[in-house]
Design a protein around this motif. Sequence first.
Motif, PDB file in Angstrom:
ATOM      1  N   ASN A  98      50.371  95.268 155.649  1.00 58.04           N
ATOM      2  CA  ASN A  98      51.101  94.166 155.049  1.00 58.04           C
ATOM      3  C   ASN A  98      51.508  94.495 153.619  1.00 58.04           C
ATOM      4  O   ASN A  98      50.785  95.200 152.903  1.00 58.04           O
ATOM      5  CB  ASN A  98      50.261  92.891 155.053  1.00 58.04           C
ATOM      6  CG  ASN A  98      50.007  92.374 156.453  1.00 58.04           C
ATOM      7  OD1 ASN A  98      49.073  92.810 157.114  1.00 58.04           O
ATOM      8  ND2 ASN A  98      50.842  91.465 156.900  1.00 58.04           N
ATOM      9  N   LYS A 100      51.625  93.266 150.077  1.00 60.99           N
ATOM     10  CA  LYS A 100      50.844  92.258 149.353  1.00 60.99           C
ATOM     11  C   LYS A 100      50.087  91.429 150.380  1.00 60.99           C
ATOM     12  O   LYS A 100      49.434  91.959 151.261  1.00 60.99           O
ATOM     13  CB  LYS A 100      51.763  91.410 148.459  1.00 60.99           C
ATOM     14  CG  LYS A 100      52.420  92.198 147.327  1.00 60.99           C
ATOM     15  CD  LYS A 100      53.209  91.290 146.407  1.00 60.99           C
ATOM     16  CE  LYS A 100      53.797  92.072 145.240  1.00 60.99           C
ATOM     17  NZ  LYS A 100      54.596  91.234 144.328  1.00 60.99           N
ATOM     18  N   ASP A 101      50.180  90.102 150.275  1.00 60.92           N
ATOM     19  CA  ASP A 101      49.497  89.240 151.235  1.00 60.92           C
ATOM     20  C   ASP A 101      50.513  88.459 152.069  1.00 60.92           C
ATOM     21  O   ASP A 101      50.246  87.355 152.538  1.00 60.92           O
ATOM     22  CB  ASP A 101      48.561  88.266 150.503  1.00 60.92           C
ATOM     23  CG  ASP A 101      49.289  87.467 149.426  1.00 60.92           C
ATOM     24  OD1 ASP A 101      50.488  87.738 149.194  1.00 60.92           O
ATOM     25  OD2 ASP A 101      48.662  86.579 148.823  1.00 60.92           O
ATOM     26  N   THR A 102      51.706  89.071 152.268  1.00 58.66           N
ATOM     27  CA  THR A 102      52.767  88.412 153.020  1.00 58.66           C
ATOM     28  C   THR A 102      52.692  88.773 154.501  1.00 58.66           C
ATOM     29  O   THR A 102      51.864  89.594 154.923  1.00 58.66           O
ATOM     30  CB  THR A 102      54.149  88.827 152.482  1.00 58.66           C
ATOM     31  OG1 THR A 102      54.386  90.211 152.817  1.00 58.66           O
ATOM     32  CG2 THR A 102      54.219  88.657 150.964  1.00 58.66           C
ATOM     33  N   HIS A 103      53.590  88.165 155.275  1.00 59.15           N
ATOM     34  CA  HIS A 103      53.674  88.482 156.708  1.00 59.15           C
ATOM     35  C   HIS A 103      54.512  89.725 156.954  1.00 59.15           C
ATOM     36  O   HIS A 103      54.614  90.197 158.090  1.00 59.15           O
ATOM     37  CB  HIS A 103      54.304  87.306 157.464  1.00 59.15           C
ATOM     38  CG  HIS A 103      55.758  87.103 157.155  1.00 59.15           C
ATOM     39  ND1 HIS A 103      56.199  86.615 155.940  1.00 59.15           N
ATOM     40  CD2 HIS A 103      56.889  87.330 157.893  1.00 59.15           C
ATOM     41  CE1 HIS A 103      57.515  86.550 155.940  1.00 59.15           C
ATOM     42  NE2 HIS A 103      57.967  86.979 157.105  1.00 59.15           N
ATOM     43  N   LYS A 152      46.134 101.672 151.013  1.00 57.45           N
ATOM     44  CA  LYS A 152      45.799 100.304 151.385  1.00 57.45           C
ATOM     45  C   LYS A 152      44.890 100.257 152.612  1.00 57.45           C
ATOM     46  O   LYS A 152      44.087  99.343 152.768  1.00 57.45           O
ATOM     47  CB  LYS A 152      47.072  99.499 151.652  1.00 57.45           C
ATOM     48  CG  LYS A 152      46.815  98.005 151.732  1.00 57.45           C
ATOM     49  CD  LYS A 152      48.066  97.170 151.557  1.00 57.45           C
ATOM     50  CE  LYS A 152      47.689  95.700 151.434  1.00 57.45           C
ATOM     51  NZ  LYS A 152      48.883  94.832 151.299  1.00 57.45           N
ATOM     52  N   GLU A 192      54.793  98.459 145.517  1.00 58.84           N
ATOM     53  CA  GLU A 192      54.616  97.167 146.160  1.00 58.84           C
ATOM     54  C   GLU A 192      55.725  96.200 145.752  1.00 58.84           C
ATOM     55  O   GLU A 192      56.303  95.499 146.593  1.00 58.84           O
ATOM     56  CB  GLU A 192      53.245  96.593 145.797  1.00 58.84           C
ATOM     57  CG  GLU A 192      52.813  95.419 146.648  1.00 58.84           C
ATOM     58  CD  GLU A 192      51.354  95.078 146.425  1.00 58.84           C
ATOM     59  OE1 GLU A 192      50.579  95.110 147.391  1.00 58.84           O
ATOM     60  OE2 GLU A 192      50.989  94.772 145.266  1.00 58.84           O
TER      61      GLU A 192
END
Length: 228
Positions: A98, A100-103, A152, A192
Amino acid sequence: MQKTSINTYTNTMFDTFCSCPAKYYYKYVQGLIIPQKQENFELGKSLHALLSHRLNGFDISEKEKFINEPLKTHYKAVINSDIFRLKPILTEWAFNVNVKDTHNILAGRIDAVFFDEQKGKYTIADWKTASSPVKNPEENFQAQIYLYAFYKARKDLGLEMKPESIDFKFIQTPDINISQINFSQKKYEEYENKFSNTISEIEKYTFSITGGQTDSCKNCEYRFVCLK
């Protein structure tokens, strides 16, 4: 033209969008695939397969006897190179991470990852059989995505490392010309943001055709679609 709802991206998709949004639309939104000559890819595919089998410890001595001369030249150049003396820890590693913390997801397949036990460094290797070197390797989406994804995924891979202990190498055969990109925490954050911004541009872009009006259109497989 409609906007895209794609949420999985590769370096090729980013490269395509940045070079020509119309081509991105035809290829990835409409799913229009234009057949290309397979012989253009056979050398690279065969080299990747041979190196992967060898790195995985398979006995390929019989296969080695029957490979043609062009392939043999590229293959021997790699296995006799310095990087092949390092410890292989991954080969043909497919990833999905992913942003960052997105979809939104970055996907790809890394040719090989080696570990230098003396220096405590990881090297992501990408074999290139093209005759010309990679232009602007530091700005290359493939190198950036692969570095980002490997770092990551470190916990999932059971690895402990700092960004500074990773580098990426385009290894061009058969001359073994190497373009190296060193990683860092700063680059992790820069990459990112770059991925996020590129995806944002794709999502908000209203696609339109170029009509074959740019220099790059001349060699594009979608030029006839655009002209119509």
